[in-house]
Design a protein around this motif. Structure first.
Motif, PDB file in Angstrom:
ATOM      1  N   ASN A 304       0.799  -1.229   0.000  1.00 56.09           N
ATOM      2  CA  ASN A 304       0.000   0.000   0.000  1.00 56.09           C
ATOM      3  C   ASN A 304       0.828   1.274   0.000  1.00 56.09           C
ATOM      4  O   ASN A 304       0.399   2.307   0.507  1.00 56.09           O
ATOM      5  N   LEU A 305       2.043   1.200  -0.585  1.00 56.12           N
ATOM      6  CA  LEU A 305       2.862   2.392  -0.755  1.00 56.12           C
ATOM      7  C   LEU A 305       3.009   2.665  -2.254  1.00 56.12           C
ATOM      8  O   LEU A 305       3.137   1.728  -3.055  1.00 56.12           O
ATOM      9  N   PRO A 306       3.024   3.926  -2.670  1.00 56.05           N
ATOM     10  CA  PRO A 306       3.024   4.262  -4.105  1.00 56.05           C
ATOM     11  C   PRO A 306       4.389   4.074  -4.759  1.00 56.05           C
ATOM     12  O   PRO A 306       5.052   5.024  -5.168  1.00 56.05           O
ATOM     13  N   VAL A 307       4.811   2.820  -4.860  1.00 51.50           N
ATOM     14  CA  VAL A 307       6.092   2.488  -5.478  1.00 51.50           C
ATOM     15  C   VAL A 307       5.799   1.876  -6.849  1.00 51.50           C
ATOM     16  O   VAL A 307       5.496   0.694  -6.973  1.00 51.50           O
ATOM     17  N   GLY A 308       5.853   2.686  -7.876  1.00 48.96           N
ATOM     18  CA  GLY A 308       5.491   2.227  -9.207  1.00 48.96           C
ATOM     19  C   GLY A 308       4.011   2.434  -9.473  1.00 48.96           C
ATOM     20  O   GLY A 308       3.181   2.416  -8.559  1.00 48.96           O
ATOM     21  N   VAL A 309       3.683   2.597 -10.755  1.00 39.35           N
ATOM     22  CA  VAL A 309       2.301   2.931 -11.145  1.00 39.35           C
ATOM     23  C   VAL A 309       1.475   1.664 -11.368  1.00 39.35           C
ATOM     24  O   VAL A 309       0.926   1.441 -12.442  1.00 39.35           O
ATOM     25  N   TYR A 310       1.380   0.848 -10.337  1.00 41.63           N
ATOM     26  CA  TYR A 310       0.642  -0.405 -10.438  1.00 41.63           C
ATOM     27  C   TYR A 310      -0.717  -0.271  -9.757  1.00 41.63           C
ATOM     28  O   TYR A 310      -0.910   0.559  -8.862  1.00 41.63           O
ATOM     29  N   SER A 311      -1.638  -1.121 -10.175  1.00 42.15           N
ATOM     30  CA  SER A 311      -2.972  -1.087  -9.581  1.00 42.15           C
ATOM     31  C   SER A 311      -2.983  -1.656  -8.169  1.00 42.15           C
ATOM     32  O   SER A 311      -3.881  -1.354  -7.378  1.00 42.15           O
ATOM     33  N   ASP A 312      -1.985  -2.499  -7.855  1.00 45.89           N
ATOM     34  CA  ASP A 312      -1.882  -3.093  -6.525  1.00 45.89           C
ATOM     35  C   ASP A 312      -0.455  -2.975  -6.008  1.00 45.89           C
ATOM     36  O   ASP A 312       0.509  -3.047  -6.778  1.00 45.89           O
ATOM     37  N   PHE A 364      11.978  -6.031  -8.962  1.00 43.53           N
ATOM     38  CA  PHE A 364      11.356  -4.756  -9.311  1.00 43.53           C
ATOM     39  C   PHE A 364      11.568  -4.486 -10.791  1.00 43.53           C
ATOM     40  O   PHE A 364      12.694  -4.480 -11.280  1.00 43.53           O
ATOM     41  N   HIS A 365      10.483  -4.240 -11.509  1.00 40.44           N
ATOM     42  CA  HIS A 365      10.528  -4.085 -12.950  1.00 40.44           C
ATOM     43  C   HIS A 365      10.447  -2.600 -13.289  1.00 40.44           C
ATOM     44  O   HIS A 365       9.366  -2.015 -13.339  1.00 40.44           O
ATOM     45  N   VAL A 366      11.601  -1.998 -13.532  1.00 45.55           N
ATOM     46  CA  VAL A 366      11.671  -0.559 -13.746  1.00 45.55           C
ATOM     47  C   VAL A 366      10.854  -0.134 -14.954  1.00 45.55           C
ATOM     48  O   VAL A 366      10.162   0.896 -14.935  1.00 45.55           O
ATOM     49  N   GLU A 367      10.897  -0.937 -16.026  1.00 50.39           N
ATOM     50  CA  GLU A 367      10.234  -0.548 -17.272  1.00 50.39           C
ATOM     51  C   GLU A 367       8.740  -0.304 -17.106  1.00 50.39           C
ATOM     52  O   GLU A 367       8.165   0.552 -17.782  1.00 50.39           O
ATOM     53  N   SER A 368       8.101  -1.059 -16.213  1.00 51.86           N
ATOM     54  CA  SER A 368       6.650  -0.916 -16.056  1.00 51.86           C
ATOM     55  C   SER A 368       6.260  -0.048 -14.866  1.00 51.86           C
ATOM     56  O   SER A 368       5.077   0.148 -14.605  1.00 51.86           O
ATOM     57  N   SER A 369       7.254   0.471 -14.155  1.00 52.58           N
ATOM     58  CA  SER A 369       6.960   1.174 -12.904  1.00 52.58           C
ATOM     59  C   SER A 369       6.662   2.657 -13.087  1.00 52.58           C
ATOM     60  O   SER A 369       6.211   3.313 -12.157  1.00 52.58           O
ATOM     61  N   VAL A 370       6.931   3.184 -14.276  1.00 51.03           N
ATOM     62  CA  VAL A 370       6.760   4.618 -14.503  1.00 51.03           C
ATOM     63  C   VAL A 370       5.582   4.885 -15.430  1.00 51.03           C
ATOM     64  O   VAL A 370       5.205   4.039 -16.249  1.00 51.03           O
ATOM     65  N   SER A 371       5.007   6.035 -15.311  1.00 52.29           N
ATOM     66  CA  SER A 371       3.860   6.398 -16.147  1.00 52.29           C
ATOM     67  C   SER A 371       4.329   6.933 -17.492  1.00 52.29           C
ATOM     68  O   SER A 371       5.491   7.307 -17.666  1.00 52.29           O
ATOM     69  N   GLY A 372       3.410   6.951 -18.446  1.00 44.81           N
ATOM     70  CA  GLY A 372       3.682   7.567 -19.735  1.00 44.81           C
ATOM     71  C   GLY A 372       4.454   6.715 -20.705  1.00 44.81           C
ATOM     72  O   GLY A 372       4.956   7.217 -21.722  1.00 44.81           O
ATOM     73  N   THR A 373       4.593   5.396 -20.447  1.00 45.02           N
ATOM     74  CA  THR A 373       5.282   4.502 -21.376  1.00 45.02           C
ATOM     75  C   THR A 373       4.333   3.396 -21.823  1.00 45.02           C
ATOM     76  O   THR A 373       3.274   3.177 -21.227  1.00 45.02           O
ATOM     77  N   ALA A 374       4.727   2.701 -22.868  1.00 46.83           N
ATOM     78  CA  ALA A 374       3.887   1.613 -23.374  1.00 46.83           C
ATOM     79  C   ALA A 374       3.715   0.508 -22.349  1.00 46.83           C
ATOM     80  O   ALA A 374       2.701  -0.185 -22.318  1.00 46.83           O
ATOM     81  N   ASN A 375       4.720   0.333 -21.490  1.00 45.99           N
ATOM     82  CA  ASN A 375       4.683  -0.720 -20.472  1.00 45.99           C
ATOM     83  C   ASN A 375       4.118  -0.243 -19.136  1.00 45.99           C
ATOM     84  O   ASN A 375       4.110  -0.996 -18.168  1.00 45.99           O
ATOM     85  N   SER A 376       3.662   0.975 -19.070  1.00 46.18           N
ATOM     86  CA  SER A 376       3.258   1.568 -17.804  1.00 46.18           C
ATOM     87  C   SER A 376       2.248   0.697 -17.062  1.00 46.18           C
ATOM     88  O   SER A 376       1.150   0.433 -17.549  1.00 46.18           O
ATOM     89  N   GLY A 377       2.651   0.228 -15.866  1.00 42.92           N
ATOM     90  CA  GLY A 377       1.789  -0.601 -15.037  1.00 42.92           C
ATOM     91  C   GLY A 377       1.613  -2.013 -15.529  1.00 42.92           C
ATOM     92  O   GLY A 377       0.838  -2.780 -14.947  1.00 42.92           O
ATOM     93  N   LYS A 378       2.341  -2.410 -16.574  1.00 43.86           N
ATOM     94  CA  LYS A 378       2.191  -3.744 -17.172  1.00 43.86           C
ATOM     95  C   LYS A 378       3.523  -4.487 -17.088  1.00 43.86           C
ATOM     96  O   LYS A 378       4.347  -4.426 -18.005  1.00 43.86           O
ATOM     97  N   CYS A 379       3.724  -5.183 -16.004  1.00 49.90           N
ATOM     98  CA  CYS A 379       4.990  -5.883 -15.792  1.00 49.90           C
ATOM     99  C   CYS A 379       5.088  -7.098 -16.707  1.00 49.90           C
ATOM    100  O   CYS A 379       4.197  -7.952 -16.720  1.00 49.90           O
ATOM    101  N   ASP A 380       6.157  -7.164 -17.471  1.00 53.53           N
ATOM    102  CA  ASP A 380       6.421  -8.376 -18.260  1.00 53.53           C
ATOM    103  C   ASP A 380       7.842  -8.875 -18.009  1.00 53.53           C
ATOM    104  O   ASP A 380       8.501  -9.424 -18.897  1.00 53.53           O
ATOM    105  N   GLU A 381       8.283  -8.680 -16.792  1.00 51.18           N
ATOM    106  CA  GLU A 381       9.560  -9.260 -16.363  1.00 51.18           C
ATOM    107  C   GLU A 381       9.482 -10.779 -16.449  1.00 51.18           C
ATOM    108  O   GLU A 381       8.473 -11.381 -16.074  1.00 51.18           O
ATOM    109  N   ASN A 382      10.535 -11.394 -16.942  1.00 53.17           N
ATOM    110  CA  ASN A 382      10.600 -12.851 -16.958  1.00 53.17           C
ATOM    111  C   ASN A 382      10.833 -13.390 -15.547  1.00 53.17           C
ATOM    112  O   ASN A 382      11.459 -12.730 -14.716  1.00 53.17           O
ATOM    113  N   TRP A 383      10.350 -14.604 -15.303  1.00 55.52           N
ATOM    114  CA  TRP A 383      10.661 -15.308 -14.059  1.00 55.52           C
ATOM    115  C   TRP A 383      11.733 -16.339 -14.371  1.00 55.52           C
ATOM    116  O   TRP A 383      11.604 -17.136 -15.297  1.00 55.52           O
TER     117      TRP A 383
END
Length: 509
Positions: A304-312, A364-383
């Motif tokens: 519940n801390l605003p670390v990255g632009v994720y819905s959860d 932590f997936h930097v690419e999806s953590s910021v707003s204004g990008t194609a990946n914004s809020g959409k983590c596609d980091e490999n496991w």
């Protein structure tokens, strides 16, 4: 018999559910083909390739096995990959999660949904492997291509059975397609020794299949050697204690080592630019451009801390302070934004969020953590399922058990330590070196779903407060929990037992 013949509620009955070609949509973006029968589908190389791609795609990510590793964690963060990690005792979880906290404090039961998810997903994948191994040999294609493709399938079937036998012990061993009329529709459990033998047999078949050393997103010879070395190391420990397998484990791991190189930057472990490269031997692959995303960052950022632009922001797996403190002084992995982080710019960029704990920057997936990008809020980091440091540490441990500390064994461990800015190991006895390797496994492979399996095979836990190892069932972890004997295995899911009266429950459950 039609693909998707019928949807059953249990894993073993899923053995008769034949995956359609739509199963590959998330992995390699193959075209959608539905309503095929086995008879009219397995007729060409392209069809075989699409089906095999589907074994990866539908089961390592997406609807099925992906839920084991991280996909589809619920609002409380009860993803099965977290369930497995919590068994090791070095993480806390969101207080609202009943199932996660029941695992941490060893009061869970066979109705825990994570147990059922893993069982069902593994058997679904095994069913697909059995069909592929049955049908592909009759398809007309280049022999080398066919052999290599079958090698991938042998690897995948071994991978799933290896997880099943370690987690549940004796499990039904099904290595041929099953239909509604098969006597194996309601199977009994098979002795774990026989299951391990089948895993080894499948991996040896994969070794003879002509797979390339590395193979991008697909199974490779390096992955086969690494997985087989892990299998042999496990067989040398509990519960089988076949110590002759230490040499085999060392031999297999040694063949994998030259195929990969350690990254120079820990950030490469979780960014998009370095997927399936360097030290990454075998990964679950995601691609936001194909709507294949995951929840791993949301699950592991602070609650519940605003670390990255994720819905959860779920805080579902947070390292304990004691585990973080168990790293050696000066270990680079504990520096900010290496394996862990304790603060980060807020999602609006206007302030710095202080966590009050150390969370996993490793995921932590930097690419999806910021707003204004194609990946914004959409983590596609490999496991990552297998990577080079695991093979290196397996080689060192297995070699030490056979020959004591050798120059090659030291070199394998010290490469990892050098990257972490730690002094090299030297001058240790066999027993001291064993413990040093175990510690390195905990620290380098932290929260990669390896620790619980190490507890199973060694019957030792890492007492991080005292920086020693002790018997698993008499040594309390940092949360004050002493492992019960029954927790060396997971329970057979209650729904499976209720559906199939030939199944029995593990002791204590």
């Amino acid at each position: 018999m039609k693909f998707n013949l019928k949807k059953y509620r249990t894993g073993l009955l899923a053995l008769i559910v034949i995956a359609s070609a739509t199963s590959c949509k998330k992995y390699l973006d193959e075209p959608n083909k539905s309503n095929f029968t086995q008879q009219n589908y397995f007729t060409s190389q392209s069809q075989a390739r699409a089906f095999v791609n589907g074994i990866y795609g539908n089961n390592l990510n997406g609807q099925n096995y992906g839920t084991y590793f991280f996909q589809n964690g619920d609002a409380y963060g009860e993803a099965p990959f977290i369930t497995l990690e919590l068994f090791a005792g070095h993480a806390t979880s969101l207080g609202q999660s009943v199932n996660n906290n029941n695992v941490i404090f060893e009061r869970t039961d066979p109705t825990n949904p994570g147990f059922e998810t893993v069982w069902k997903s593994c058997y679904t994948a095994i069913a697909e492997c059995n069909i592929a191994l049955n049908r592909i040999p009759a398809i007309s294609m280049d022999d080398a291509t066919k052999k290599s493709m079958l090698g991938e399938v042998y690897f995948l079937r071994a991978f799933y059975y290896y997880h099943l036998v370690r987690l549940y012990g004796d499990v039904p061993l099904i290595i041929a397609p099953v239909d509604l009329n098969s006597p194996l529709l309601y199977p009994s459990r098979t002795a774990k020794e026989q299951v391990y033998d089948q895993v080894v047999s499948d991996l040896l078949a994969a070794e003879q299949s002509g797979l390339p050393g590395t193979n991008g997103m697909l199974a490779s010879m390096g992955a086969v050697h690494t997985l087989l070395s892990s299998v042999y190391l496990t067989m040398a420990g509990y519960p089988l204690q076949k110590t002759e397998n230490y040499q085999k484990a060392a031999d297999e791991a040694k063949q994998a080592l030259p195929l990969y190189t350690l990254f120079t930057d820990y950030a490469y472990l979780h960014d998009n630019a370095h997927k399936n490269q360097g030290e990454l031997i075998f990964q679950v692959n995601y691609d936001a451009t194909k709507n294949a995303t995951n929840a791993i960052t949301q699950l592991t950022v602070p609650f519940n801390l605003p670390v990255g632009v994720y819905s959860d922001h779920l805080g579902a797996m947070i390292p304990t302070d004691a585990f973080f403190a168990s790293y050696e002084a000066g270990d680079k992995r504990t520096q900010e934004q290496q394996f862990y982080f304790s603060q980060y710019p807020s999602s609006d960029g206007k302030s710095t969020v202080i966590f009050g704990e150390h969370c996993l920057y490793k995921y932590f997936h930097v690419e999806s953590s910021v707003s204004g990008t194609a990946n914004s809020g959409k983590c596609d980091e490999n496991w990552t399922l297998l990577r080079l440091p695991e093979a290196m540490l397996t080689y060192a441990e297995a070699s030490n058990e056979v020959n004591g500390p050798t120059a090659d064994a030291y070199a394998a461990v010290n490469q990892i330590r050098t990257r972490a800015n730690l002094a090299p190991l030297a001058g240790l006895t066999k027993d001291q070196f064993r413990v040093a390797i175990w510690k390195e496994r905990y620290h380098e492979l932290a929260f990669e779903d390896k620790s619980y399996f190490d507890i199973q095979r060694t019957h030792q836990i890492y007492d991080v407060k005292n920086n020693v190892f002790g018997p698993a069932t008499s040594t309390a972890n940092e949360q004050g929990v002493t492992m019960k004997d029954q927790y060396y295995l997971w329970p057979v899911p209650q729904r499976e037992i209720s559906t199939n009266n030939k199944l029995t429950q593990n002791t204590g459950w």
